[in-house]
Design a protein around this motif. Structure first.
Motif, PDB file in Angstrom:
ATOM      1  N   CYS A  28       0.782  -1.392   0.062  1.00 35.80           N
ATOM      2  CA  CYS A  28      -0.084   0.062   0.171  1.00 35.80           C
ATOM      3  C   CYS A  28       0.873   1.174   0.137  1.00 35.80           C
ATOM      4  O   CYS A  28       0.366   2.434   0.100  1.00 35.80           O
ATOM      5  CB  CYS A  28      -0.932  -0.007   1.022  1.00 35.80           C
ATOM      6  N   GLN A  29       2.035   1.260  -0.056  1.00 37.33           N
ATOM      7  CA  GLN A  29       3.085   2.134  -0.221  1.00 37.33           C
ATOM      8  C   GLN A  29       3.083   2.634  -1.795  1.00 37.33           C
ATOM      9  O   GLN A  29       3.512   3.635  -2.111  1.00 37.33           O
ATOM     10  CB  GLN A  29       4.465   2.130   0.326  1.00 37.33           C
ATOM     11  N   PRO A  31       2.285   4.214  -5.349  1.00 38.72           N
ATOM     12  CA  PRO A  31       1.684   5.238  -5.682  1.00 38.72           C
ATOM     13  C   PRO A  31       0.280   5.045  -6.491  1.00 38.72           C
ATOM     14  O   PRO A  31      -0.564   5.790  -6.361  1.00 38.72           O
ATOM     15  CB  PRO A  31       2.444   5.990  -6.570  1.00 38.72           C
ATOM     16  N   GLN A  34      -2.341   3.693  -4.038  1.00 45.75           N
ATOM     17  CA  GLN A  34      -2.705   5.080  -3.383  1.00 45.75           C
ATOM     18  C   GLN A  34      -3.782   5.878  -4.227  1.00 45.75           C
ATOM     19  O   GLN A  34      -4.874   6.507  -3.819  1.00 45.75           O
ATOM     20  CB  GLN A  34      -1.730   5.715  -2.656  1.00 45.75           C
ATOM     21  N   ASN A  35      -3.487   5.935  -5.552  1.00 50.29           N
ATOM     22  CA  ASN A  35      -4.287   6.652  -6.650  1.00 50.29           C
ATOM     23  C   ASN A  35      -5.536   6.118  -6.768  1.00 50.29           C
ATOM     24  O   ASN A  35      -6.783   6.884  -7.154  1.00 50.29           O
ATOM     25  CB  ASN A  35      -3.429   6.898  -7.732  1.00 50.29           C
ATOM     26  N   VAL A  41      -3.863   7.947   3.216  1.00 48.70           N
ATOM     27  CA  VAL A  41      -2.527   8.268   2.913  1.00 48.70           C
ATOM     28  C   VAL A  41      -2.124   9.317   3.648  1.00 48.70           C
ATOM     29  O   VAL A  41      -2.858  10.422   3.751  1.00 48.70           O
ATOM     30  CB  VAL A  41      -2.794   8.632   1.438  1.00 48.70           C
ATOM     31  N   PRO A  42      -0.891   9.477   4.502  1.00 54.93           N
ATOM     32  CA  PRO A  42      -0.081   8.234   4.121  1.00 54.93           C
ATOM     33  C   PRO A  42      -0.639   6.954   4.773  1.00 54.93           C
ATOM     34  O   PRO A  42      -1.379   6.936   5.706  1.00 54.93           O
ATOM     35  CB  PRO A  42       1.305   8.681   4.978  1.00 54.93           C
ATOM     36  N   TYR A  43      -0.291   5.683   4.127  1.00 57.66           N
ATOM     37  CA  TYR A  43      -0.773   4.436   4.696  1.00 57.66           C
ATOM     38  C   TYR A  43       0.506   3.908   5.652  1.00 57.66           C
ATOM     39  O   TYR A  43       1.565   3.775   5.487  1.00 57.66           O
ATOM     40  CB  TYR A  43      -1.086   3.234   3.639  1.00 57.66           C
ATOM     41  N   ARG A 163     -10.528  10.627  -0.852  1.00 57.54           N
ATOM     42  CA  ARG A 163      -9.800  11.814   0.353  1.00 57.54           C
ATOM     43  C   ARG A 163     -10.257  13.232  -0.071  1.00 57.54           C
ATOM     44  O   ARG A 163      -9.529  13.994   0.015  1.00 57.54           O
ATOM     45  CB  ARG A 163      -8.215  11.712   0.140  1.00 57.54           C
TER      46      ARG A 163
END
Length: 189
Positions: A28-29, A31, A34-35, A41-43, A163
């Motif tokens: 999950c780091q 990108p 995360q997108n 985020v941050p995870y 988010r």
């Protein structure tokens, strides 16, 4: 519902467990994840630990989500799940760690989950419909859903938030009675 595992020719699908926290955290780091995936985020490590323990335990017990880690040769390759299970329907969601993308493993894992979703009780959930949504532009997710036989249903303009930002939302559906053969999608063709 009791947690259960599924298997395919090449994969094991196993409910998340505490030993998965570090691998989920690392994946999950990315990108790309995360997108496209609604994760914090941050995870942080505590997010991963909560996901693989109390969140997973609660949602399986309540019957609102069934999630599995996708394991290829013992390594955590991704996650697939049925979300918002209620009234004979659910939504399919998934992500893959970057090292495992592009090999067809996600499609294989999702097919096993769909087989379980549509199988009659007690072998499965006996669902009538499984939905799919992705933020517009997530072509990788859309290609997988198309291969699975989902029918593209449209774009909800600014129909989803990530988010705090509104984004266009693609939607597709698959019925238990559908033949699951891939069909044309205007956004991909």
């Amino acid at each position: 519902m009791e947690k259960l595992s599924l298997a395919t020719a090449n994969l094991e699908l196993v409910p998340p467990a505490p030993d998965d926290a570090e691998a989920v955290f690392a994946a999950c780091q990315d990108p790309e994840i995360q997108n496209w995936v609604p994760i914090p985020v941050p995870y942080l490590r505590e997010h991963a630990l909560e996901y693989v323990t109390s969140h997973t335990d609660t949602t399986w017990a309540e019957g609102t989500e069934n999630t599995w880690t996708i394991r290829s040769a013992g390594a955590l390759a991704g996650v697939v799940g049925l979300y918002r299970i209620a009234n004979g329907s659910a939504d399919l969601g998934y992500w893959m760690a970057s090292d495992f993308r592009g090999r067809g493993l996600l499609t294989e894992a999702c097919n096993a989950v769909l087989d379980f979703a549509f199988a009659p009780v007690p072998e499965g959930l006996g669902l009538a419909r499984v939905g799919w949504n992705a933020y517009a532009g997530n072509l990788g997710s859309a290609r997988v859903a198309q291969k699975l036989g989902f029918r593209f249903e449209g774009t909800a303009r600014l129909g989803a938030a990530l988010r705090g930002q509104l984004r266009d939302d693609w939607a597709a559906g698959l019925l238990a009675s559908d033949d699951r053969a891939p069909g044309p999608w205007a956004i991909l063709d």
